[in-house]
Design a protein around this motif. Sequence first.
Motif, PDB file in Angstrom:
ATOM      1  N   MET A 154      26.883   7.178  44.625  1.00 24.20           N
ATOM      2  CA  MET A 154      25.851   6.946  45.634  1.00 24.20           C
ATOM      3  C   MET A 154      24.655   7.871  45.434  1.00 24.20           C
ATOM      4  O   MET A 154      23.521   7.499  45.756  1.00 24.20           O
ATOM      5  CB  MET A 154      26.437   7.138  47.039  1.00 24.20           C
ATOM      6  N   GLU A 155      24.884   9.060  44.911  1.00 25.45           N
ATOM      7  CA  GLU A 155      23.781   9.969  44.647  1.00 25.45           C
ATOM      8  C   GLU A 155      22.854   9.400  43.579  1.00 25.45           C
ATOM      9  O   GLU A 155      21.627   9.480  43.688  1.00 25.45           O
ATOM     10  CB  GLU A 155      24.324  11.331  44.211  1.00 25.45           C
ATOM     11  N   THR A 156      23.453   8.786  42.543  1.00 20.17           N
ATOM     12  CA  THR A 156      22.649   8.157  41.494  1.00 20.17           C
ATOM     13  C   THR A 156      21.902   6.948  42.038  1.00 20.17           C
ATOM     14  O   THR A 156      20.702   6.773  41.783  1.00 20.17           O
ATOM     15  CB  THR A 156      23.547   7.727  40.323  1.00 20.17           C
ATOM     16  N   LEU A 157      22.601   6.124  42.805  1.00 16.75           N
ATOM     17  CA  LEU A 157      22.003   4.883  43.299  1.00 16.75           C
ATOM     18  C   LEU A 157      20.913   5.127  44.334  1.00 16.75           C
ATOM     19  O   LEU A 157      20.064   4.260  44.553  1.00 16.75           O
ATOM     20  CB  LEU A 157      23.093   3.992  43.895  1.00 16.75           C
ATOM     21  N   ASN A 158      20.923   6.287  44.983  1.00 14.31           N
ATOM     22  CA  ASN A 158      19.923   6.584  46.019  1.00 14.31           C
ATOM     23  C   ASN A 158      18.683   7.300  45.477  1.00 14.31           C
ATOM     24  O   ASN A 158      17.804   7.684  46.250  1.00 14.31           O
ATOM     25  CB  ASN A 158      20.547   7.425  47.127  1.00 14.31           C
ATOM     26  N   ILE A 159      18.601   7.493  44.160  1.00 17.78           N
ATOM     27  CA  ILE A 159      17.393   8.089  43.574  1.00 17.78           C
ATOM     28  C   ILE A 159      16.233   7.099  43.723  1.00 17.78           C
ATOM     29  O   ILE A 159      16.355   5.926  43.372  1.00 17.78           O
ATOM     30  CB  ILE A 159      17.605   8.442  42.095  1.00 17.78           C
ATOM     31  N   ARG A 160      15.102   7.574  44.245  1.00 19.30           N
ATOM     32  CA  ARG A 160      13.959   6.710  44.516  1.00 19.30           C
ATOM     33  C   ARG A 160      12.910   6.801  43.407  1.00 19.30           C
ATOM     34  O   ARG A 160      12.826   7.809  42.694  1.00 19.30           O
ATOM     35  CB  ARG A 160      13.314   7.068  45.861  1.00 19.30           C
ATOM     36  N   VAL A 161      12.121   5.766  43.315  1.00 15.33           N
ATOM     37  CA  VAL A 161      11.055   5.715  42.306  1.00 15.33           C
ATOM     38  C   VAL A 161      10.061   6.845  42.513  1.00 15.33           C
ATOM     39  O   VAL A 161       9.611   7.479  41.545  1.00 15.33           O
ATOM     40  CB  VAL A 161      10.344   4.344  42.369  1.00 15.33           C
ATOM     41  N   ASP A 162       9.714   7.130  43.783  1.00 15.24           N
ATOM     42  CA  ASP A 162       8.698   8.162  44.029  1.00 15.24           C
ATOM     43  C   ASP A 162       9.203   9.573  43.747  1.00 15.24           C
ATOM     44  O   ASP A 162       8.436  10.537  43.820  1.00 15.24           O
ATOM     45  CB  ASP A 162       8.172   8.062  45.463  1.00 15.24           C
ATOM     46  N   GLN A 163      10.494   9.733  43.431  1.00 15.69           N
ATOM     47  CA  GLN A 163      11.027  11.050  43.079  1.00 15.69           C
ATOM     48  C   GLN A 163      10.901  11.349  41.583  1.00 15.69           C
ATOM     49  O   GLN A 163      11.079  12.497  41.165  1.00 15.69           O
ATOM     50  CB  GLN A 163      12.504  11.154  43.484  1.00 15.69           C
ATOM     51  N   ILE A 164      10.624  10.323  40.789  1.00 13.21           N
ATOM     52  CA  ILE A 164      10.499  10.496  39.338  1.00 13.21           C
ATOM     53  C   ILE A 164       9.049  10.848  39.014  1.00 13.21           C
ATOM     54  O   ILE A 164       8.136  10.096  39.351  1.00 13.21           O
ATOM     55  CB  ILE A 164      10.928   9.221  38.585  1.00 13.21           C
ATOM     56  N   PRO A 165       8.800  11.980  38.364  1.00 14.90           N
ATOM     57  CA  PRO A 165       7.418  12.431  38.117  1.00 14.90           C
ATOM     58  C   PRO A 165       6.678  11.520  37.143  1.00 14.90           C
ATOM     59  O   PRO A 165       7.289  10.752  36.389  1.00 14.90           O
ATOM     60  CB  PRO A 165       7.613  13.834  37.524  1.00 14.90           C
ATOM     61  N   GLU A 166       5.356  11.656  37.159  1.00 13.88           N
ATOM     62  CA  GLU A 166       4.513  10.894  36.241  1.00 13.88           C
ATOM     63  C   GLU A 166       4.570  11.532  34.845  1.00 13.88           C
ATOM     64  O   GLU A 166       5.138  12.600  34.648  1.00 13.88           O
ATOM     65  CB  GLU A 166       3.070  10.872  36.760  1.00 13.88           C
ATOM     66  N   TRP A 167       3.936  10.855  33.880  1.00  6.43           N
ATOM     67  CA  TRP A 167       4.028  11.280  32.485  1.00  6.43           C
ATOM     68  C   TRP A 167       3.473  12.679  32.248  1.00  6.43           C
ATOM     69  O   TRP A 167       4.028  13.460  31.460  1.00  6.43           O
ATOM     70  CB  TRP A 167       3.309  10.276  31.586  1.00  6.43           C
ATOM     71  N   ASP A 168       2.393  13.040  32.936  1.00  7.99           N
ATOM     72  CA  ASP A 168       1.798  14.359  32.722  1.00  7.99           C
ATOM     73  C   ASP A 168       2.795  15.470  33.052  1.00  7.99           C
ATOM     74  O   ASP A 168       2.899  16.468  32.324  1.00  7.99           O
ATOM     75  CB  ASP A 168       0.533  14.521  33.582  1.00  7.99           C
ATOM     76  N   THR A 169       3.519  15.299  34.144  1.00  8.44           N
ATOM     77  CA  THR A 169       4.534  16.290  34.532  1.00  8.44           C
ATOM     78  C   THR A 169       5.664  16.335  33.513  1.00  8.44           C
ATOM     79  O   THR A 169       6.175  17.412  33.169  1.00  8.44           O
ATOM     80  CB  THR A 169       5.092  15.968  35.922  1.00  8.44           C
ATOM     81  N   ILE A 170       6.061  15.165  33.010  1.00 11.14           N
ATOM     82  CA  ILE A 170       7.143  15.108  32.016  1.00 11.14           C
ATOM     83  C   ILE A 170       6.720  15.813  30.733  1.00 11.14           C
ATOM     84  O   ILE A 170       7.504  16.547  30.114  1.00 11.14           O
ATOM     85  CB  ILE A 170       7.537  13.648  31.739  1.00 11.14           C
ATOM     86  N   TYR A 171       5.442  15.630  30.315  1.00 15.30           N
ATOM     87  CA  TYR A 171       4.939  16.322  29.113  1.00 15.30           C
ATOM     88  C   TYR A 171       4.988  17.840  29.312  1.00 15.30           C
ATOM     89  O   TYR A 171       5.357  18.591  28.396  1.00 15.30           O
ATOM     90  CB  TYR A 171       3.502  15.894  28.811  1.00 15.30           C
ATOM     91  N   ASN A 172       4.614  18.298  30.526  1.00 11.22           N
ATOM     92  CA  ASN A 172       4.651  19.738  30.807  1.00 11.22           C
ATOM     93  C   ASN A 172       6.082  20.276  30.765  1.00 11.22           C
ATOM     94  O   ASN A 172       6.327  21.388  30.277  1.00 11.22           O
ATOM     95  CB  ASN A 172       4.030  20.021  32.176  1.00 11.22           C
ATOM     96  N   LEU A 173       7.025  19.491  31.290  1.00 10.51           N
ATOM     97  CA  LEU A 173       8.438  19.902  31.257  1.00 10.51           C
ATOM     98  C   LEU A 173       8.924  20.018  29.813  1.00 10.51           C
ATOM     99  O   LEU A 173       9.715  20.908  29.472  1.00 10.51           O
ATOM    100  CB  LEU A 173       9.302  18.904  32.019  1.00 10.51           C
TER     101      LEU A 173
END
Length: 462
Positions: free
Chosen positions: A215-234
Motif C-alpha cells: 500500500m505504501e508503493t501504491l499510494n505514491i502520488r505523481v506530485d511527489q516525484i521531482p522534475e528532471w532538474d531535481t533528478i539531475y542535481n541528485l
Amino acid sequence: MKLKRGRPNLVWCTCSLDGEEVQVPVLFNGANKPVVSVSDWFRHLGGSGKSGAGTLAEYSKTLRNFAEFLEEHCVEFESVTDRVLKRWRNRDRHQRKCAKRTCNAKLGVVYRFYLWAQAHGYFARVIGPAEWSSGLTPPIEIRFVTSNEGKGRGRRTKITSDVVYSRLSSSPLHVPTAEEMDRAYLRLSSVGDPKIAMRNTLAFSIAEIAGSRRMETLNIRVDQIPEWDTIYNLLDEDKSFPVEIIGKGGHQEKIYLTHNILADLRDYIEGARASVIQRRSTGRKSLQDHGLVFISHTSGRPLSKDYFSRLASKAFHDEGIDATYHRIRARFLSRIVEECLDDAIEQTGFHYSPETVLNRAAELARHRSTASLKYYLRLAEKRRARQSSAQRVYELQEKELSARRSLMHAEQKLQEVEHARELLRALRSEDAVKIRDAKLNLDAKIAEILRNLPNGDAQLSL
C-alpha cells in the motif's frame, strides 16, 4: 450503489468521525441489508486511529469471508459456536489451501470482533473463557495467554483456543537472492505490453530498494516525484530523495528513492501513464485522475494491493522460487541489517552490541519490532563467519564496482533523455536552427553509445 444479491458485499463509505473524514467499510448480507454489529466494529476501528487502512481492509475481507460461510450454512452471527468456527477453518485450510498461520490470523480477527460486539451489547454470553467454578462454557471458548514476545512493548496478552492451530512450523521464510530477483524481473518484463512491464518492474524495484510495503508503493502520488532538474542535481550530488508515505498503522513516514528510480518513475509518468490518462479522459465516460503513480492501463483507476500480490506470486512461482511480494521487502531488511552489522564491526570490532545493530536497522527500515529482525542478523553473522578475508575484500570490491556501473548507467540514461527532450522542445518551437542543432546533438550521443558497445551489439542496434 449496486450490490450483488445472494452473497455478502463490502461497500466503502466516507464517515465523519470526531470531525475527521474516514474511509470505513460497511458489510451487507445476501439480502442487501447491513450487518450492523460488524459494520459498527469497522467504524470503531476506523475512528480509533489504532488500525491503519490496510489492516482495516484485511479485517473487512476476513469478516466478509466468514459471513459468506455462515450464509452458506444458514447460521446467524449470534449462533456461532466452536464447531462452526472449526468447520470454517477446515474449509479454508483444505479447500482454499490457506496456510495454518493464515487460518489462525483469520480466527484472531473473528475473536476480536466477537469480544468487542459482546462488550458493546450486540451479543450476550457468546464468547469468553470457560468458567470452571460454575461449569459454564460459552459457545465460543477462548483463553488469554500472556507472552513476553511483544513487539518491543514488554508483556503482551494473546487470544488462543482449541480451534487455533498449534505447533506451527517455525522454519524461516525464504529471502530471494539477487539472482532469483533478476529472474523475477525478467519474468515481469516478458509480458506483451512493454508499458505494463515498466510499471510492474518499477513497483518491484521500489519495494526492493526502498523497502516499501504494497500500500505504501501504491499510494505514491505523481506530485511527489521531482522534475528532471531535481533528478539531475541528485545525480550530481549522489543523493536520495525523500518521499512521504502513510506507513503501517497510519503513521507518517518517509522512504528514500535513488535518482535511478526517480528517473524511471518520471519517464513512466510522462510517457506510459500520461497516454493512459489522455485516452481515458476522452469520450462519454471521462475518468478522473486520482493522482497516483501506479494505475491500471485498462481502466486508468488505482491498482489494488491484491493485484501486486498475485503478480509477484506468479512471477516467483513461474521461476520456481518460493517467495511472495512481501519477501521482496525481506531482501531490503536483509541488506539493511547486514549494512548495520558492517558499520558496527568497523567501529567497535567484533565486540559489537547486537541490540544496537538491531535498533539501528529497525529505525532505518521503519520497523517497529527488533525481534523479527533477529533472523536477518543471524543470517548476516553466518555469512560473515564463513567468509575469508580475501572473500570479504572481493565482495567489497564487487559492491564498489556495481555502484560505479549503476552510476554510469544512470548518468548515461539521463543524458539520453535530456537530448531527446531537447529535440522535442525544438520541434514544438518550429525553429529550424534549434531543430537542426538538437538533432545533431542526439545523433552524436547515439553514435557515442554505439561506439561503446561490443561489435555484435552495435550491429544489432543499427
